[in-house]
Every structure is written in structure tokens, then in C-alpha cells.
Design a protein around this motif. Structure first.
Motif, short mmCIF file in Angstrom:
data_model
loop_
_atom_site.label_atom_id
_atom_site.label_comp_id
_atom_site.label_asym_id
_atom_site.label_seq_id
_atom_site.Cartn_x
_atom_site.Cartn_y
_atom_site.Cartn_z
N ILE A 1 17.12 30.05 -84.59
CA ILE A 1 15.72 30.46 -84.65
C ILE A 1 14.79 29.26 -84.89
O ILE A 1 13.74 29.15 -84.27
CB ILE A 1 15.53 31.53 -85.76
N ALA A 2 15.19 28.34 -85.77
CA ALA A 2 14.24 27.30 -86.21
C ALA A 2 14.48 25.91 -85.63
O ALA A 2 13.56 25.10 -85.63
CB ALA A 2 14.25 27.21 -87.74
N ALA A 3 15.70 25.62 -85.16
CA ALA A 3 16.00 24.26 -84.68
C ALA A 3 17.16 24.31 -83.68
O ALA A 3 18.20 23.68 -83.89
CB ALA A 3 16.36 23.36 -85.86
N PRO A 4 16.97 25.07 -82.58
CA PRO A 4 18.15 25.41 -81.76
C PRO A 4 18.82 24.25 -81.03
O PRO A 4 19.91 24.44 -80.49
CB PRO A 4 17.59 26.43 -80.75
N ALA A 5 18.21 23.06 -81.04
CA ALA A 5 18.93 21.94 -80.41
C ALA A 5 20.14 21.54 -81.24
O ALA A 5 21.01 20.83 -80.75
CB ALA A 5 18.01 20.74 -80.23
N MET A 6 20.18 21.97 -82.47
CA MET A 6 21.29 21.55 -83.33
C MET A 6 22.45 22.54 -83.24
O MET A 6 22.27 23.74 -83.33
CB MET A 6 20.81 21.44 -84.79
N LEU A 7 23.64 22.00 -83.06
CA LEU A 7 24.85 22.82 -83.01
C LEU A 7 25.73 22.50 -84.21
O LEU A 7 25.54 21.48 -84.86
CB LEU A 7 25.62 22.53 -81.71
N PHE A 8 26.68 23.39 -84.46
CA PHE A 8 27.57 23.20 -85.61
C PHE A 8 28.94 22.71 -85.17
O PHE A 8 29.49 23.20 -84.19
CB PHE A 8 27.77 24.53 -86.35
N LYS A 9 29.48 21.81 -85.95
CA LYS A 9 30.86 21.38 -85.76
C LYS A 9 31.66 21.77 -86.99
O LYS A 9 31.29 21.44 -88.11
CB LYS A 9 30.88 19.86 -85.59
N SER A 10 32.76 22.45 -86.78
CA SER A 10 33.56 22.93 -87.90
C SER A 10 34.58 21.89 -88.36
O SER A 10 35.24 21.25 -87.54
CB SER A 10 34.29 24.21 -87.48
N GLU A 11 34.67 21.74 -89.68
CA GLU A 11 35.74 20.92 -90.23
C GLU A 11 36.66 21.83 -91.03
O GLU A 11 36.49 22.04 -92.23
CB GLU A 11 35.20 19.81 -91.14
N ALA A 12 37.62 22.44 -90.33
CA ALA A 12 38.59 23.29 -90.99
C ALA A 12 39.96 22.69 -90.72
O ALA A 12 40.47 22.78 -89.60
CB ALA A 12 38.51 24.71 -90.45
N ILE A 13 40.51 22.04 -91.73
CA ILE A 13 41.80 21.38 -91.54
C ILE A 13 42.84 22.30 -92.18
O ILE A 13 43.30 22.07 -93.30
CB ILE A 13 41.80 19.96 -92.18
N VAL A 14 43.11 23.38 -91.48
CA VAL A 14 43.91 24.48 -92.03
C VAL A 14 44.88 24.98 -90.96
O VAL A 14 45.00 24.38 -89.90
CB VAL A 14 42.96 25.62 -92.53
#
Ligand code: GLC
Ligand code: GLC
Length: 632
Positions: free
Chosen positions: A319-332
Motif C-alpha cells: 500500500i505505502a511503498a510497493p517498489a520494495m519486496l521482501f526477502k526471507s531469511e529462514a534457515i530452517v
């Protein structure tokens, strides 16, 4: 029991936000925000109400959160608004075969932010389109876990420069087509953060920001089912405060876990997140995702609510800053890693399974586990991608699934013990020179540290060391996703033991593979007779060949079984091109019979060597050879 509060209607929320901010209906920022609310409000409301909907103040919380999000949108620089629109209209932009990541510590790699900016020409020479800077924020001076103990998300560590230097660097990178990647360290803050200080001083507004217990009763109950992450730092999941109370610290004693069952924590961190977004960050590395929600009697890792928290943050960003994406750090466990990856949660993710199995395959010379992982666990939703890496700033953990290993009669526990022995050179004939991390004699658990070059045999001048390095990179460059280079590895940097002399680093062996920038290695990067030149020239050649080959875009992979246990195979296809990747993981020549290639043309062009090879009579691969065969 409290009732779930009826959600306020979206139209009402919109008018309240406008009234509070005096936004005009035709303000372009409002118009874009309004349109994005139409698309994403439903998700945001759903996730947040499942976490906090029973709180009688829920509607106010939601309105405050969205009003604040709009204020951040108003503060967002104009060129980022343009980027928002561009990225929304091309959501698969990061699937390009030209995407290439690098990661470094600002201080170790360049000294400070301005000096790092001066290295942009080098980043372009290498081909980077993505640069992850280790946390540049304010942190305790000595004990700070390499910046992963944040004291303020709005100030940088003064040793590397100011927030304006960071903004300036982000802009300079963006102009050169390089996306800035920073961490969102949202599971914990340092004990020097204002929230921590206020909480520990008894300020009622912050009393529920962290998990504090008067005695050992609850910590003992939780500890029964927790995994120890940093057992060298403290046993179990808790640390004792000077006043005798106990506080939740999954990692080091100075990293205090935040309490997301408190909506005020979510809201406070959402503000920090949008502030970071406005710096010009394009991928936000969601640190330690597995740990953000706790429930008694569980491992307190990967709980469903951890996903809800992340999806709620994600909806807010859309909604507020859609150019930003998420990268997950799940070392599981690999079953849990993929649960964080979706268009609504984290769009990209580290691929710890591929990373661990690359090293496993070098040790065993048998591709079975890696082949299986690529065939059964690699393909993702087409709007998401793996970040494939050979090693990161963290330890290497053997996070393959025991269920997968047992299908090859490999016992997970014993095999991990073997891998640790092999890579720390306690196994006769091993080429690797790694260092153990968090060796836990009580559980038999241990992880591993070392630079790529040292783990591949360069430290002891093994004749195949540079070929091993290139072999690993050839897989991460060709298997689909964004390849990520720990900067320094591309010039074959060795382990650096000088951390043992540094207070604040000595007890953490991960520093062995976080060396300083080595001028001499970079200077000899184009000398084919030096190890750094061999690696650099070989790697940049692979990077350039990949960038030319459309079949390497996206992430979809098709398994291709060879009849040789040391030869890995898979195929990457685009509409116009088919590429067969083969990789020999042993130091001996390996033959694949003609049967393997029956369904393929008689000859194929190898995109790496630019030679045409005959497949008809079978193929023999030289030691550690890799082939990218154009077979369309
Ligand atoms: C992440 C980081 C690691 C850090 C930990 C605690 O796993 O990669 O370096 O120690 O989180 O923040
Ligand atoms: C974080 C740490 C890493 C550890 C992992 C455990 O990623 O950085 O060292 O192995 O958590 O899940």
C-alpha cells in the motif's frame, strides 16, 4: 471472551485518513494510495485482525497504522513513487537472467558509505544488479553481532557515515541499475535501543515490548522445547538482567526479542520499516523470520502467526511503498523455508537447502541429495524467486531434511557429523579448511564457517580449488533465481583469523569468513596465473554467458538424470532456447553413456567454452567440469 470487533468500512477509513492528513482527493500520492488500499486493504485487515482483532482498540489501531503509512507515502521521494508504479506494472522484473547479487559489510569492504559509493564502477564490472549491505544502523560499539543488534533504525553507525550518505548511496546505486538491499531486523532490538531502555526502566508504555519474566518459572517452561541458537552465548533462550529478572534473547544476550503479541510493537516496527523503505531500499531482508512469534510448548519457530505478522507487513508495503519486496531469511527445515515464500509474504528467499547440498556434494562426490532437492524442492510460484548462494555472512548449517536423506540410506545425524568433520579438516584427505561454529557437545549439533576459497581447498593449495569454486558458482548461476556473491569470494579470499584479536568478535567464529577487502587480490583479478584471477575471470565469464541466455531467466527447472552418480543434471527452458546443465562433482573424469542423451540432438554447443560437443556416443566430463549445453 472478547468479541472480534467489526472492521470499519474502507470508505470510512479513507475519509478519516484524508481528514487527519488534509489530503486532497486529486493529490497524486493520495490517488495511488487510495487505489492500492482498494487492492490490499482486505489482506491487511484480515491478517491484522487475526492477530489483534480481539483488542477493543483494534479499529483505532488500524486507522492510526494506515494514517501513518500514508504520511510515509507522502514523505517518499518522487523518484521512488515512479519506481513504485514501474514495479507494479512489471511484477516479474527480478526474474531476469541479468539479476546478480552481492553482499558486503560497509566497513570491512570499503571503510565507509562514501568509499563504498566509489566502488560502484567495480560492481558494474562484476555485473551486480543487487547490493546487500550488512546492517548500517546505529548499534552498540563493541558487542553488536555485526550490526544485527540495532539501537536505532533511523541513525547509521557513525563510523560508516550518516543517514544522508546512505540515502545518497541508494540513489547512486539505483541510477546504475543496482537495487539496494537492507535488513529489517524486526525480531529483536539491541539492549541500547530507546524502547529497551524505556522498558527496562519501567516505563508503562513500553512494558510489553519485550518478554520479561520475574523468575525462571516461565523461561524453564519455554526452554523445554526451544532449540538453542547461540549456545556459546547463553544456554537456552533467555538471559538474566542485572536486577535478577529474565528476558527473552533468542540470539545474543544483548539482542532482546520483541513481543509481537502486543499491537504497539507491530505499529512501532511498521513505522521503522516504512522509514527504511523511503531510503530507497528495494529488497528488505526479513531477518530471522522463523522466530517472531512464541507459544509455550512449541519450538517457537515457524509458528503460523509468524507468517501472519510478515504478511501484514507485506500488505502495508504494497500500500505505502510497493517498489520494495521482501526477502526471507529462514534457515530452517526445507518444508518450513518454502512457507515464507509467496507473492503475499516474501517474494524472494535465501535457498539454504541448495547451499548446504552444494557443500555436501563436494564432500561426498555424490549428487543424489542435490539432484533430488532440485527435482522436488526447487520450483516456486512464478512471481517469486530463490536467492541462490554458495555461502553467506552466516554459518553453514546442514538443513537438509532427514526424510529426504533416508531415501538414500543416509542417516541425517551421522551424516551431519561427517560433514562437520570433513569441512573442519578432521577427516583424512579433506581439502577443506573450515572452522566449527556453536559446537554443542550436548546435542551433537555443530555448524560451519569458512570462506568459499578456504572450504574449496585453496588454503592448502589443492590443485582443484579454483575449479571447485567455479563449479559451485556455475550451479547457483544456472539453476534459476537470483545468484548472490559474498563479495571477496569472487577473488578467492581466504579465511581471516584476525577476529580472534578483536573484543566483540573473538567468541563468534563467523568472523573468520568476513575478511577485510584485500586490495592485492582485486589488483590481480585479471591475471590468469593467480588463483584470484582464475576465479574472477572464470566467474565473470559465467556471469556474462548467463546474462546472454534467456533460458536462465525465471526459476523453473526440469530434472535431468544422468547415469553417473557424480554428475548433476538439469534443464532450463525458455520459449526460444533449451539448455542442459551438467556438472561433475568429482576430481576424476566421469562418463555419461549415450543412453542419457537419447532424446537430444546429436551435437550441442557448450555456452561456457563455446565448443560444439558430440552427444551421440556419450560424454566424458573432465574433473569438476561444468557444461551449459544449448540443446534446442
Ligand atoms: C540473522 C543474521 C545473523 C544474526 C541473526 C540475529 O540470522 O543473518 O547474522 O546473527 O539474524 O540477528
Ligand atoms: C539465524 C542465524 C544462524 C542460525 C539460524 C538458525 O539464521 O544467523 O546462525 O543458524 O538462525 O535458524
Amino acid at each position: 471472551m472478547l468479541q472480534t470487533i467489526a472492521p470499519a468500512s474502507l470508505a470510512l477509513i479513507k475519509s478519516q485518513i484524508r481528514a487527519r492528513t488534509h489530503a486532497l482527493p486529486d493529490d497524486p500520492v493520495w490517488r495511488a494510495f487510495d487505489r492500492r488500499l482498494d487492492t490490499h486493504y482486505g489482506n491487511l485487515e484480515k491478517e491484522l485482525s487475526s492477530l489483534y482483532g480481539e483488542d477493543p482498540r483494534f479499529n483505532d489501531f488500524l486507522l492510526d497504522l494506515l494514517t501513518e503509512a500514508f504520511v510515509y507515502a507522502l514523505q517518499r521521494p518522487t523518484d521512488l513513487h515512479a519506481l513504485d508504479a514501474a514495479r507494479e506494472s512489471d511484477p516479474r522484473w527480478f526474474q531476469s537472467q541479468k539479476m546478480l547479487g552481492g553482499v558486503c559489510y560497509v566497513d570491512l569492504y570499503a571503510g565507509n558509505l562514501q568509499a563504498l559509493k566509489a566502488r560502484i564502477p567495480y560492481f558494474k564490472e562484476l555485473g551486480l544488479t543487487y547490493l546487500h549491505l550488512m546492517p548500517p544502523f546505529k548499534c552498540p560499539e563493541v558487542h553488536n553481532d555485526g550490526g544485527y543488534a540495532v539501537s536505532s533504525y533511523r541513525e547509521t553507525n557513525p563510523a560508516i557515515g550518516s543517514i544522508d550518505d546512505l540515502r545518497d548511496l541508494a540513489l547512486a546505486l539505483r541510477r546504475e541499475g543496482i537495487s539496494l538491499v537492507l535488513d529489517f531486523i524486526f525480531n529483536h532490538t539491541s539492549d541500547e535501543h530507546d524502547w529497551a531502555k524505556a522498558c527496562l526502566a519501567g516505563n508503562p508504555q513500553y512494558q510489553d515490548f519485550y518478554y520479561i519474566f520475574p523468575d525462571r518459572t516461565m523461561p524453564d517452561a519455554y526452554d523445554k522445547t526451544l532449540r538453542e541458537i547461540f549456545p556459546d552465548a547463553h544456554p537456552g533462550g533467555f538471559s538474566q538482567l542485572p536486577d535478577g529478572r529474565w528476558i527473552w534473547t533468542t540470539f545474543n544476550s544483548f539482542q532482546l526479542d520483541l513481543n509481537y503479541s502486543n499491537p504497539a510493537v507491530f505499529k512501532a516496527m511498521a513505522g521503522e520499516m516504512l522509514e527504511i523503505a523511503n531510503l530507497g531500499v528495494e529488497f528488505l531482508r526479513m531477518d530471522a523470520v522463523a522466530f517472531v512469534w512464541k507459544r509455550l510448548g512449541t519450538s517457537c519457530e515457524n509458528l503460523p502467526e509468524a507468517h501472519t505478522v510478515i504478511r501484514a507487513f507485506s500488505a502495508l508495503v504494497r500500500i505505502a511503498a510497493p517498489a520494495m519486496l521482501f526477502k526471507s531469511e529462514a534457515i530452517v527445515h526445507p518444508d518450513d523455508v518454502v512457507k515464507y515464500i509467496s507473492p503475499e509474504e516474501c517474494q524472494i528467499s535465501y535457498n539454504p537447502l541448495q547451499m548446504a547440498l552444494l557443500w555436501n556434494t563436494l564432500a561426498t562426490r555424490e549428487v543424489n541429495l542435490l539432484q533430488q532437492a532440485l527435482e522436488e524442492r526447487h520450483n516456486l510460484h512464478p512471481d517469486t524467486a530463490w536467492v541462490n548462494y554458495v555461502r553467506s555472512h552466516d554459518d553453514i548449517g546442514w538443513t537438509f531434511a532427514d526424510e529426504d536423506a533416508i531415501r538414500f540410506d543416509v542417516n541425517g545425524f551421522d551424516h551431519r557429523q561427517f560433514l562437520n568433520r570433513f569441512f573442519v579438516n578432521r577427516f583424512e584427505g579433506s581439502f577443506a579448511r573450515g572452522v566449527p561454529f556453536q559446537d554443542n557437545p550436548q546435542t551433537g549439533d555443530c555448524r560451519l564457517c569458512g570462506t568459499t576459497a578456504s572450504l574449496c581447498g585453496l588454503e592448502q593449495n589443492d590443485p582443484y580449488a579454483s575449479q571447485r569454486i567455479l563449479l559451485l558458482y556455475s550451479v547457483i548461476l544456472s539453476s534459476g533465481g537470483i545468484p548472490l556473491i559474498y563479495l571477496g569470494d569472487e577473488v578467492a579470499t581466504l579465511n581471516d583469523h584476525s577476529y580472534l584479536d578483536e573484543e566483540g568478535k573473538r567468541a563468534d567464529s563467523r568472523w573468520v569468513h568476513r575478511p577485510h577487502y584485500q586490495e592485492a587480490l582485486y589488483r590481480s583479478r585479471n591475471n590468469p596465473f593467480s588463483p584470484s584471477g582464475k576465479v574472477f575471470m572464470g566467474l565473470t565469464h559465467l556471469i556474462q554467458q548467463r546474462a546472454r541466455c534467456e533460458a536462465f531467466a525465471g526459476g523453473h527447472l526440469i530434472g535431468f538424470r544422468t547415469d553417473n552418480p557424480s554428475v548433476l543434471g538439469y534443464q532450463r527452458n525458455s520459449a526460444a532456447q533449451k539448455v542442459l546443465v551438467l556438472a561433475n562433482f568429482s576430481e576424476f573424469p566421469q562418463h555419461c553413456t549415450s543412453q542419457v542423451f537419447q532424446a537430444l540432438p546429436e551435437t550441442a554447443l557448450d555456452l561456457i567454452s563455446d565448443r560444439t560437443l558430440r552427444l551421440k556416443g556419450g560424454l566424458t566430463l573432465a574433473p569438476y567440469a561444468m557444461l551449459w549445453l544449448s540443446v534446442s
